[in-house]
Design a protein around this motif. Structure first.
Motif, PDB file in Angstrom:
ATOM      1  N   GLY A  82       0.839  -1.198   0.000  1.00 51.50           N
ATOM      2  CA  GLY A  82       0.000   0.000   0.000  1.00 51.50           C
ATOM      3  C   GLY A  82       0.867   1.238   0.000  1.00 51.50           C
ATOM      4  O   GLY A  82       0.898   2.006   0.962  1.00 51.50           O
ATOM      5  N   LEU A  83       1.619   1.421  -1.054  1.00 55.66           N
ATOM      6  CA  LEU A  83       2.577   2.521  -1.151  1.00 55.66           C
ATOM      7  C   LEU A  83       1.932   3.876  -0.898  1.00 55.66           C
ATOM      8  O   LEU A  83       0.772   4.108  -1.253  1.00 55.66           O
ATOM      9  N   ALA A  84       2.694   4.767  -0.311  1.00 57.65           N
ATOM     10  CA  ALA A  84       2.236   6.144  -0.111  1.00 57.65           C
ATOM     11  C   ALA A  84       2.242   6.895  -1.439  1.00 57.65           C
ATOM     12  O   ALA A  84       1.407   7.770  -1.660  1.00 57.65           O
ATOM     13  N   GLU A  85       3.200   6.563  -2.311  1.00 60.54           N
ATOM     14  CA  GLU A  85       3.275   7.142  -3.657  1.00 60.54           C
ATOM     15  C   GLU A  85       3.753   6.055  -4.604  1.00 60.54           C
ATOM     16  O   GLU A  85       4.761   5.393  -4.344  1.00 60.54           O
ATOM     17  N   LEU A  86       3.042   5.871  -5.705  1.00 67.55           N
ATOM     18  CA  LEU A  86       3.394   4.851  -6.686  1.00 67.55           C
ATOM     19  C   LEU A  86       4.743   5.129  -7.322  1.00 67.55           C
ATOM     20  O   LEU A  86       5.181   6.280  -7.403  1.00 67.55           O
TER      21      LEU A  86
END
Length: 103
Positions: A82-86
């Motif tokens: 669940g990355l904070a930013e791709l």
């Protein structure tokens, strides 16, 4: 030569695992004993943003490196976290270096 930069941001609770997974695949890369690629990983001052910079002699060695099982596992765990930013993937054009890194 192929040069690529990948930048992404993880959540706080995934930092330790991400660093561990990075250490694992880098150890496997070192075992490959080749001068046909160079792979560096950095973390920005925020402690959450990771930058991977890789250079490959050609597409053949790039595919070999990117298909290393520990690297594939790293990518899967990173993407599942669940990355904070791709990831932002950028192809770079190499203009020169102070040392010869890749043929």
């Amino acid at each position: 030569m192929i040069a690529v930069q990948v930048t992404y941001k993880v959540k706080v609770d995934f930092v330790a695992e991400n660093k561990s997974n990075i250490s694992t695949f880098l150890a496997d890369f070192k075992e490959m004993h080749t001068s046909r690629f160079l792979y560096n990983v950095y973390v920005k001052e925020d402690g959450l943003t990771f930058v991977h910079v890789s250079m490959y002699e050609n597409a053949e060695i790039q595919q070999q490196v990117l298909n290393t099982p520990s690297f594939v596992k790293f990518q899967q765990r990173r993407d599942e976290s669940g990355l904070a930013e791709l990831p932002i993937i950028e192809n770079l054009t190499h203009l020169g270096s102070s040392i010869s890194l890749i043929k």
